[in-house]
Design a protein around this motif. Structure first.
Motif, PDB file in Angstrom:
ATOM      1  N   SER A  90      -6.844   9.905  -2.068  1.00  0.00           N
ATOM      2  CA  SER A  90      -7.137  10.617  -0.822  1.00  0.00           C
ATOM      3  C   SER A  90      -6.890   9.729   0.391  1.00  0.00           C
ATOM      4  O   SER A  90      -6.312  10.172   1.396  1.00  0.00           O
ATOM      5  CB  SER A  90      -8.595  11.090  -0.838  1.00  0.00           C
ATOM      6  N   THR A  91      -7.300   8.461   0.294  1.00  0.00           N
ATOM      7  CA  THR A  91      -7.075   7.518   1.396  1.00  0.00           C
ATOM      8  C   THR A  91      -5.591   7.327   1.656  1.00  0.00           C
ATOM      9  O   THR A  91      -5.131   7.295   2.809  1.00  0.00           O
ATOM     10  CB  THR A  91      -7.719   6.156   1.072  1.00  0.00           C
ATOM     11  N   PHE A  92      -4.832   7.211   0.569  1.00  0.00           N
ATOM     12  CA  PHE A  92      -3.384   6.998   0.709  1.00  0.00           C
ATOM     13  C   PHE A  92      -2.730   8.152   1.471  1.00  0.00           C
ATOM     14  O   PHE A  92      -1.983   7.942   2.426  1.00  0.00           O
ATOM     15  CB  PHE A  92      -2.748   6.855  -0.680  1.00  0.00           C
ATOM     16  N   PHE A  93      -3.026   9.372   1.079  1.00  0.00           N
ATOM     17  CA  PHE A  93      -2.401  10.511   1.732  1.00  0.00           C
ATOM     18  C   PHE A  93      -2.940  10.727   3.149  1.00  0.00           C
ATOM     19  O   PHE A  93      -2.220  11.196   4.035  1.00  0.00           O
ATOM     20  CB  PHE A  93      -2.559  11.776   0.880  1.00  0.00           C
TER      21      PHE A  93
ATOM     22  N   LYS B 180      -3.764   8.305   5.182  1.00  0.00           N
ATOM     23  CA  LYS B 180      -3.049   7.324   5.989  1.00  0.00           C
ATOM     24  C   LYS B 180      -1.608   7.755   6.237  1.00  0.00           C
ATOM     25  O   LYS B 180      -1.029   7.468   7.282  1.00  0.00           O
ATOM     26  CB  LYS B 180      -3.073   5.951   5.303  1.00  0.00           C
ATOM     27  N   ASN B 181      -1.028   8.427   5.243  1.00  0.00           N
ATOM     28  CA  ASN B 181       0.338   8.918   5.430  1.00  0.00           C
ATOM     29  C   ASN B 181       0.415   9.936   6.559  1.00  0.00           C
ATOM     30  O   ASN B 181       1.392   9.996   7.305  1.00  0.00           O
ATOM     31  CB  ASN B 181       0.846   9.577   4.142  1.00  0.00           C
ATOM     32  N   LEU B 182      -0.635  10.754   6.674  1.00  0.00           N
ATOM     33  CA  LEU B 182      -0.643  11.799   7.694  1.00  0.00           C
ATOM     34  C   LEU B 182      -1.034  11.268   9.070  1.00  0.00           C
ATOM     35  O   LEU B 182      -0.737  11.878  10.087  1.00  0.00           O
ATOM     36  CB  LEU B 182      -1.609  12.918   7.294  1.00  0.00           C
ATOM     37  N   LYS B 183      -1.702  10.124   9.114  1.00  0.00           N
ATOM     38  CA  LYS B 183      -2.224   9.592  10.371  1.00  0.00           C
ATOM     39  C   LYS B 183      -1.205   8.663  11.033  1.00  0.00           C
ATOM     40  O   LYS B 183      -0.798   7.668  10.471  1.00  0.00           O
ATOM     41  CB  LYS B 183      -3.515   8.818  10.106  1.00  0.00           C
ATOM     42  N   ARG B 184      -0.781   9.017  12.241  1.00  0.00           N
ATOM     43  CA  ARG B 184       0.152   8.220  13.035  1.00  0.00           C
ATOM     44  C   ARG B 184       1.364   7.737  12.243  1.00  0.00           C
ATOM     45  O   ARG B 184       1.660   6.546  12.203  1.00  0.00           O
ATOM     46  CB  ARG B 184      -0.552   6.995  13.626  1.00  0.00           C
TER      47      ARG B 184
ATOM     48  N   GLU C  10      -2.954  -0.948   8.001  1.00  0.00           N
ATOM     49  CA  GLU C  10      -1.842  -0.980   7.062  1.00  0.00           C
ATOM     50  C   GLU C  10      -2.274  -1.551   5.709  1.00  0.00           C
ATOM     51  O   GLU C  10      -1.858  -1.063   4.654  1.00  0.00           O
ATOM     52  CB  GLU C  10      -0.687  -1.814   7.634  1.00  0.00           C
ATOM     53  N   ILE C  11      -3.111  -2.582   5.743  1.00  0.00           N
ATOM     54  CA  ILE C  11      -3.599  -3.171   4.486  1.00  0.00           C
ATOM     55  C   ILE C  11      -4.444  -2.155   3.714  1.00  0.00           C
ATOM     56  O   ILE C  11      -4.366  -2.054   2.481  1.00  0.00           O
ATOM     57  CB  ILE C  11      -4.423  -4.445   4.771  1.00  0.00           C
ATOM     58  N   GLU C  12      -5.262  -1.387   4.431  1.00  0.00           N
ATOM     59  CA  GLU C  12      -6.064  -0.351   3.761  1.00  0.00           C
ATOM     60  C   GLU C  12      -5.159   0.688   3.099  1.00  0.00           C
ATOM     61  O   GLU C  12      -5.430   1.143   1.979  1.00  0.00           O
ATOM     62  CB  GLU C  12      -6.978   0.321   4.792  1.00  0.00           C
ATOM     63  N   HIS C  13      -4.078   1.058   3.799  1.00  0.00           N
ATOM     64  CA  HIS C  13      -3.114   2.005   3.250  1.00  0.00           C
ATOM     65  C   HIS C  13      -2.462   1.437   1.986  1.00  0.00           C
ATOM     66  O   HIS C  13      -2.360   2.104   0.941  1.00  0.00           O
ATOM     67  CB  HIS C  13      -2.055   2.309   4.312  1.00  0.00           C
TER      68      HIS C  13
END
Length: 574
Positions: free
Chosen positions: A413-416, A418-422, A432-435
């Motif tokens: 869920s976090t990965f997707f 982050k993909n949608l955010k900015r 970026e490291i969290e992603h």
């Protein structure tokens, strides 16, 4: 005798005034432009020869008949031709003027021809002497010009008294009659001519300076306004700036169909958003040409209101890269007031400036759209493939470790998210490291003990900014095209260090496979190339990607970033 000479002086000075009026009229033309500086190039030398030969001949025609001789102001043209054009031009002007004088005959015809050639040569020798001493400024000093002309005329009188004129009594009588008037008239006339040239040059420099100053101010104040959008709001701001800097009666900006902005006299009925009704504007758009309606030669009447105060207009097309009209800029002056030449020239310069801004803005917009499209394409490539693998991994983990499966779902869920955010903006390194970590947790579950990951990035770099979605494609490449191909354990290492040059951070993604292929020659090329271009576009050409590779040992992809903390992004992350 003295009274006769004084009378002749006054008459020659009157002729000199006619001479100066003609010079003043010619000075208003481009013909005099090369004469306002030291003449070096051959075309300019030719112009100098033609102009001063003409004045040399004119000086003879404007002369006064004294017995069998002519009291003249011919030396002005000969000396100035030499001073401004050099020895070759001075000699040529002197020969032309002297030959013309010789053709008129008289007892002093040969002496006058020789002296005119010598006068031109004298001016040329003074030119060469001053140039060799780097004293070009003295060539344009009226006093020096007057002194050189005085010496030239004294030389002429000596040549007449020499053996070239016979009998001697005739030569003496001529010199006695015309020497004083010609010395005075030629010296004063040459000095006045140079003063006229200096005034013309000062006017040209003042005009150029005023044009440059206004153009620079307009360029500075309008910078970037049309890069974002060629719309009514930006057009009104630009129109107001132009009106303030030029002082014209009114300024309007249109596209091809309607009025976008209007400011100044007549703004009560020239309303933005209304269709173009002016025939002059329609002609400028249709024919792609500048239209100037001064209200006299070309009639001007407002097409909207019969009582409009505007009496003349200058319509200049705005053009795109293919020279196609995309709109116009219009300058107006009220009735009874003429356009200044500066504003006419400046208006055309402004149109070119704004056209380039609009073009640059459209190019930047297209580049941004292309970058967004490439990023979305990368997402389209990454997400289905990654989602398929992630779901298969979850399916396997759910049966043996449901608790861990729930954690993996959170990472997914976090990965997707982050993909949608900015996806096309800027992120902090911590974001970026969290992603990347969310991505790696899924991959660690998928490869189990065959993959080891270490992240060694100091928290002091956590708020450094970089383009979003920069790290994940590089980490994915390291796994997909590197460690996943190994039979043994694959190792991925992320670490950061300041570069040897100041204010630069190096961010490394390293694998132990050493299977890298040259950028652009493998399936990972597009992602890496896009990251490199985005880094350069955002931070400058000195930043971007670099690659270190030892076959079957390691591949290291390094991102160079400016070591500047983005405080705004840091606040957003909080």
């Amino acid at each position: 005798m003295l009274s006769q000479q004084l009378s002749l002086v006054l008459q020659l000075l009157q002729q000199t005034c006619i001479f100066m009026v003609i010079a003043w009229l010619l000075a208003r033309t481009p013909l005099f432009t090369p004469l306002m500086q030291v003449t070096i190039r051959l075309p300019h030398k030719l112009t100098c020869y033609l102009v001063f030969s003409g004045f040399c001949v004119l000086g003879t025609y404007l002369g006064l008949k004294v017995d069998d001789s002519i009291a003249n102001i011919r030396a002005i043209g000969a000396v100035l031709g030499g001073l401004l054009g050099g020895p070759s031009v001075g000699l040529a002007v002197g020969f032309t003027g002297g030959l013309h004088r010789y053709s008129l005959g008289g007892p002093t015809d040969l002496a006058c021809m020789i002296s005119t050639i010598c006068e031109g040569l004298l001016g040329g020798l003074v030119h060469r002497a001053l140039i060799s001493r780097a004293r070009v400024d003295l060539l344009f000093q009226p006093v020096l010009v007057g002194v050189v002309t005085l010496l030239a005329e004294m030389m002429q009188m000596m040549i007449i008294l020499a053996a070239t004129t016979r009998p001697y009594s005739v030569a003496y009588g001529v010199v006695n009659s015309v020497a004083l008037p010609m010395l005075i008239a030629n010296s004063v006339g040459a000095a006045m001519f140079m003063r006229l040239l200096l005034d013309r040059r000062a006017m040209a420099e003042q005009y150029s300076s005023a044009f440059s100053a206004r153009a620079l101010r307009i360029a500075a104040r309008t910078e970037g306004l049309f890069r974002t959008s060629f719309n009514e709001a930006n057009s009104m701001r630009v129109a107001q700036i132009i009106s303030e800097e030029t002082g014209v009666g009114a300024v309007a900006i249109t596209d091809r169909e309607k009025l976008l902005a209007f400011t100044g006299a007549g703004s009560d009925h020239h309303l933005p958003g209304t269709p173009i009704t002016s025939k002059h504007t329609q002609d400028a758009i249709r024919d792609n040409r500048v239209v100037y309606a001064d209200g006299n030669e070309i009639a001007y009447k407002c097409s909207i209101h019969p009582e409009c105060r505007l009496g003349s207009t200058l319509v200049i097309p705005l053009q795109d890269a293919d020279d196609q009209v995309i709109g116009t800029i219009k300058l107006y002056e009220p009735k009874g007031r003429l356009f200044a030449k500066l504003n006419r020239t400046l208006g055309e310069g402004i149109a070119k400036l704004l056209s380039r801004q609009i073009l640059t803005g459209r190019i930047e917009t297209q580049r941004a759209l292309l970058a967004q499209t490439e990023i979305k394409l990368l997402h389209a490539q990454v997400n289905p493939h990654f989602l398929f693998n992630a779901l298969n991994t979850l399916n396997a983990v759910i049966r043996i470790d449901p608790a861990r499966a729930r954690i993996l779902v959170q990472h997914l869920s976090t990965f997707f998210r982050k993909n949608l955010k900015r996806p096309d903006g800027t992120a902090t390194l911590a974001d970026e490291i969290e992603h990347v970590n969310a991505y790696l947790q899924i991959e660690l579950a998928r490869f189990a003990e065959r993959l080891q990951v270490s992240v060694e990035i100091d928290s002091q770099f956590s708020q450094v900014g970089l383009p979003a979605f920069s790290l994940q494609p590089l980490v994915e490449n390291a796994i997909k095209h590197g460690t996943s191909q190994l039979l043994g354990i694959g190792k991925i290492r992320l670490y950061a260090e300041p570069a040897s040059r100041g204010n630069t951070l190096l961010l490394h993604v390293e694998d132990n496979a050493g299977l890298f292929n040259a950028l652009g020659r493998s399936s990972d090329g597009m992602g890496m190339s896009l990251v490199d271009r985005r880094l350069k576009a955002q931070f400058g050409p000195e930043y971007g990607l670099s690659i270190a590779h030892v076959p079957e040992q390691f591949t290291r992809i390094s991102l160079s970033l400016p070591l500047v903390v983005d405080e705004l992004l840091a606040v957003e992350e909080l």
